[in-house]
Design an enzyme around this catalytic site. Structure first.
Site, PDB file in Angstrom:
ATOM      1  N   ASN A 128       0.839  -1.212   0.000  1.00 18.35           N
ATOM      2  CA  ASN A 128       0.000   0.000   0.000  1.00 18.35           C
ATOM      3  C   ASN A 128       0.868   1.254   0.000  1.00 18.35           C
ATOM      4  OD1 ASN A 128      -3.072  -0.378   0.185  1.00 18.35           O
ATOM      5  ND2 ASN A 128      -2.304  -1.996   1.509  1.00 18.35           N
ATOM      6  N   HIS A 176      -8.433  -1.158   5.839  1.00 17.82           N
ATOM      7  CA  HIS A 176      -8.666  -2.423   6.552  1.00 17.82           C
ATOM      8  C   HIS A 176      -9.246  -3.437   5.564  1.00 17.82           C
ATOM      9  CE1 HIS A 176      -9.636  -5.058   9.942  1.00 17.82           C
ATOM     10  NE2 HIS A 176     -10.811  -5.238   9.375  1.00 17.82           N
ATOM     11  N   ASP A 227     -10.488  -0.009  14.384  1.00 20.16           N
ATOM     12  CA  ASP A 227     -11.239  -0.186  13.115  1.00 20.16           C
ATOM     13  C   ASP A 227     -12.688   0.314  13.213  1.00 20.16           C
ATOM     14  OD1 ASP A 227      -9.585  -3.382  12.753  1.00 20.16           O
ATOM     15  OD2 ASP A 227      -8.977  -1.387  12.063  1.00 20.16           O
TER      16      ASP A 227
HETATM   17  C1  GRF Z   1      -3.145  -5.349   3.766  1.00 18.30           C
HETATM   18  O1  GRF Z   1      -4.230  -6.242   3.531  1.00 18.30           O
HETATM   19  C2  GRF Z   1      -3.608  -4.283   4.728  1.00 18.30           C
HETATM   20  O2  GRF Z   1      -4.974  -3.962   4.579  1.00 18.30           O
HETATM   21  C3  GRF Z   1      -3.387  -4.958   6.033  1.00 18.30           C
HETATM   22  O3  GRF Z   1      -2.091  -5.538   5.873  1.00 18.30           O
HETATM   23  C4  GRF Z   1      -2.014  -6.054   4.540  1.00 18.30           C
HETATM   24  C5  GRF Z   1      -0.632  -5.829   3.957  1.00 18.30           C
HETATM   25  O4  GRF Z   1      -0.494  -4.476   3.656  1.00 18.30           O
HETATM   26  N1  GRF Z   1      -3.456  -4.049   7.156  1.00 18.30           N
HETATM   27  P1  GRF Z   1       0.849  -3.906   2.944  1.00 18.30           P
HETATM   28  O5  GRF Z   1       1.152  -4.798   1.757  1.00 18.30           O
HETATM   29  O6  GRF Z   1       1.946  -3.970   3.988  1.00 18.30           O
HETATM   30  O7  GRF Z   1       0.501  -2.519   2.542  1.00 18.30           O
END
Ligand code: GRF
Length: 193
Positions: free
Chosen positions: A22, A113, A149
């Protein structure tokens, strides 16, 4: 949409704990000419987070904090303010922020989330959804408040569960939607608020 120049973009910190997919996506979004955010800082709760090496490769300022106690929180708030941060995006961040921290950035912290909140707060959302034989799951961008959340929902994406989905395939499917949802939610939050 009015022309955004660097100076009036929100100075943003992204908080991570792990892979940072992300984060990568938000950096891409932040680099767009008309993006309302400029990512100035990456904060990680985990010194070994893969997202940290991504940040370092991009020469993004980054720092690790343990988020173990309130003393740490005060240090983090001071560090964020010193860097003129006025917007925070939690992205794969696995720690719970203290009330004191949230108060300091009240209303300016978003989180993504991997479930259709308010259902399936907390961890292991994909397995719990499958165990309950849900037909749909999804992802949610919400404001962060003192309850896990539970902040105001900004935007959600519903994702159909296929009959042969398992927790891994479902998390991969939803992660792709997270990457498109988060920038849309940020724009909605900033331009509509
Ligand atoms: C994602 O599904 C996020 O929503 C959750 O952790 C997962 C990995 O996120 N909190 P990222 O690849 O580290 O951004």
């Amino acid at each position: 949409m009015k022309k955004l120049i660097g100076s009036n973009k929100l100075k943003t910190a992204v908080f991570i704990s792990g892979t940072g997919s992300n984060l990568k996506n938000l950096v891409k979004f932040s680099n767009l000419k008309n993006s309302p955010i400029k990512i100035e800082l990456v904060i990680s709760s985990n010194a070994k987070a893969k997202g940290l090496s991504f940040a370092k490769n991009l020469k993004l300022k980054s720092k690790v904090f343990s988020f173990k106690n309130r003393k740490d929180d005060i240090k983090i708030v001071r560090f964020l303010k010193k860097n003129n941060i006025n917007f925070i995006c939690l992205a794969g961040f696995m720690k719970i922020l203290s009330n004191n921290f949230i108060t300091n950035f009240n209303g300016r912290i978003l989180n993504i989330h991997p479930s259709l909140l308010p259902k399936y707060k907390g961890l292991n959302t994909h397995q719990r959804v499958l165990d309950n034989k849900e037909k749909f799951s999804g992802c949610t961008v919400h404001l962060v408040n003192a309850k896990l959340d539970s902040g105001k929902i900004i935007l959600q994406k519903r994702v159909k569960i296929s009959k042969n989905d398992n927790a891994i395939s479902l998390s991969k499917k939803i992660l792709k939607h997270e990457h498109s949802l988060y920038p849309k939610a940020i724009k909605k939050f900033i331009f509509n608020s």
